[in-house]
Design an enzyme around this catalytic site. Structure first.
Site, mmCIF file in Angstrom:
data_model
loop_
_atom_site.group_PDB
_atom_site.id
_atom_site.type_symbol
_atom_site.label_atom_id
_atom_site.label_comp_id
_atom_site.label_asym_id
_atom_site.label_seq_id
_atom_site.Cartn_x
_atom_site.Cartn_y
_atom_site.Cartn_z
ATOM 1 C CG ASN A 29 -1.974 1.075 1.160
ATOM 2 O OD1 ASN A 29 -2.302 1.592 0.085
ATOM 3 N ND2 ASN A 29 -2.504 1.454 2.309
ATOM 4 C CG LEU A 30 4.448 0.284 -1.865
ATOM 5 C CD1 LEU A 30 5.403 -0.066 -3.014
ATOM 6 C CD2 LEU A 30 5.132 0.083 -0.514
ATOM 7 N N GLY A 33 6.398 8.086 1.124
ATOM 8 C CA GLY A 33 7.351 7.773 2.205
ATOM 9 C C GLY A 33 8.094 6.482 1.905
ATOM 10 C CG HIS A 34 6.020 2.717 1.776
ATOM 11 N ND1 HIS A 34 4.670 2.975 1.737
ATOM 12 C CD2 HIS A 34 6.234 2.026 2.925
ATOM 13 C CE1 HIS A 34 4.095 2.453 2.808
ATOM 14 N NE2 HIS A 34 5.013 1.890 3.554
ATOM 15 C CD GLN A 58 4.512 -6.015 11.409
ATOM 16 O OE1 GLN A 58 5.469 -6.649 10.981
ATOM 17 N NE2 GLN A 58 4.421 -4.700 11.202
ATOM 18 C CD GLN A 152 9.296 -1.009 12.004
ATOM 19 O OE1 GLN A 152 8.291 -1.667 12.233
ATOM 20 N NE2 GLN A 152 9.478 -0.362 10.868
ATOM 21 C CB SER A 184 0.781 6.750 8.004
ATOM 22 O OG SER A 184 0.255 5.536 8.498
HETATM 23 P P1 AMP Z 1 5.107 -0.160 6.589
HETATM 24 O O1 AMP Z 1 4.708 -0.554 5.209
HETATM 25 O O2 AMP Z 1 4.146 0.779 7.253
HETATM 26 O O3 AMP Z 1 5.532 -1.314 7.446
HETATM 27 O O4 AMP Z 1 6.428 0.716 6.419
HETATM 28 C C1 AMP Z 1 7.547 0.226 5.739
HETATM 29 C C2 AMP Z 1 8.718 1.133 5.965
HETATM 30 O O5 AMP Z 1 8.397 2.441 5.480
HETATM 31 C C3 AMP Z 1 9.089 1.304 7.446
HETATM 32 O O6 AMP Z 1 10.499 1.340 7.568
HETATM 33 C C4 AMP Z 1 8.474 2.633 7.785
HETATM 34 O O7 AMP Z 1 9.133 3.281 8.867
HETATM 35 C C5 AMP Z 1 8.683 3.388 6.492
HETATM 36 N N1 AMP Z 1 7.768 4.532 6.388
HETATM 37 C C6 AMP Z 1 6.420 4.515 6.541
HETATM 38 N N2 AMP Z 1 5.929 5.772 6.435
HETATM 39 C C7 AMP Z 1 6.995 6.585 6.222
HETATM 40 C C8 AMP Z 1 7.146 8.000 6.032
HETATM 41 N N3 AMP Z 1 6.105 8.819 6.048
HETATM 42 N N4 AMP Z 1 8.386 8.463 5.834
HETATM 43 C C9 AMP Z 1 9.465 7.641 5.803
HETATM 44 N N5 AMP Z 1 9.396 6.308 5.976
HETATM 45 C C10 AMP Z 1 8.175 5.791 6.178
#
Ligand code: AMP
Length: 281
Positions: A29-30, A33-34, A58, A152, A184
């Protein structure tokens, strides 16, 4: 970009990658940020592996595992256009062939018991278990994690050091919307009205960070005031905490390593954020 859905395919695909290899684990669900993490990796390494796996370990039984958005085809396109070389997107069965209940667990003590670990007591063991598997499977030289999930990142750095994984962990600054809200996947749970309120979490934490410079300030009083402020704005605060950014423990002294952490529910979404209190900024 090659896509591997089994460990066997992954092993084969690994042989074609040049080192150093960068790994970026995600749940898909990119958003931007990803993709910023992917770009960070492609700049610093010769090959980038992204993983997409909504890790059941998790999530607690009351959390959003089954409703978590899954959109592999769209995500794969985004990864390809951001220079990712290999996507590993395994099934639950591929990762946990003996079932998730009895699976071997990797746990990191102490640093996981505070902040998000208090309200999500099984969460970090799920994260460290899956990240351990991904490190073994993908054999990266570097791995990239977002500073948005600061705890994390700290937990993974600790685990990597203490279990002697031969790789470097790099934190990537938080990508935000223009109004300051940290990007997010869970922001899409917000109603229009909640979306207007959501950036106030970051504003409140920033305000507290500035207040840390006040002479003789009491951090515990600031935390209480911050939580009250969030409540008045319509959030249900989980915690507001001023901590040492490495140990995540409470401190009463002003140092270079202070960070303000916050987690709060807004409607169905649980939002988290953190801000550095940078002495000398
Ligand atoms: P997730 O898919 O939510 O598990 O996130 C995967 C990675 O993307 C993790 O390392 C998160 O910390 C990072 N991440 C999520 N949102 C952001 C953001 N807004 N800025 C930078 N990294 C992010």
């Amino acid at each position: 970009m090659r896509i591997a859905q089994t460990k066997t395919d992954l092993r084969e695909a690994l042989e074609e990658l040049n080192r150093p290899i960068g790994l970026v684990p995600t749940m898909g669900n990119l958003h931007q940020g990803h993709l910023d993490l992917m770009q960070w990796s492609t700049r610093k390494t010769a090959s980038t592996i992204a993983t997409i796996f909504v890790n059941p370990l998790q999530f607690s039984p009351t959390e959003d595992f089954s409703s978590y958005p899954r959109m592999l085809a769209e995500d794969a396109k985004k990864l390809e256009s951001n220079g990712v070389d290999l996507l590993f997107a395994p099934s639950d069965e591929e990762m946990y062939p003996h079932g998730k209940e009895t699976h071997t667990n990797v746990t990191v003590p102490e640093i996981t018991a505070t902040l998000c670990g208090q309200s999500r007591p099984t969460h970090f063991a799920g994260v460290t278990t899956v990240v351990t598997k991904l490190f073994h499977l993908c054999q990266p030289d570097m791995a990239f994690f977002g500073e948005k999930d600061w705890q994390q990142l700290a937990v993974i750095k600790r685990m990597t050091q203490e279990l002697d994984f031969p790789l470097e962990i790099e934190g990537v600054p938080t990508t935000r919307h223009s109004d300051g809200l940290a990007m997010s996947s869970r922001n899409q749970y917000l109603s229009e009205e909640e979306r207007q309120i959501a950036p106030k979490l970051f504003e409140t934490l920033r305000h507290l960070a500035n207040k840390c410079f006040t002479l003789n300030v009491d951090f515990r009083e600031l935390e209480t005031a911050g939580a009250k402020q969030l409540e008045d704005l319509g959030f249900r605060p989980d915690y507001v905490a001023i901590r040492d950014e490495n140990t995540l423990q409470p401190t009463t002294k002003f140092t270079h390593d202070l960070r303000v952490f916050g987690a709060a529910y807004l409607g169905k979404a649980r939002l988290i954020d953190n801000v550095s209190v940078n002495l000398g900024d």
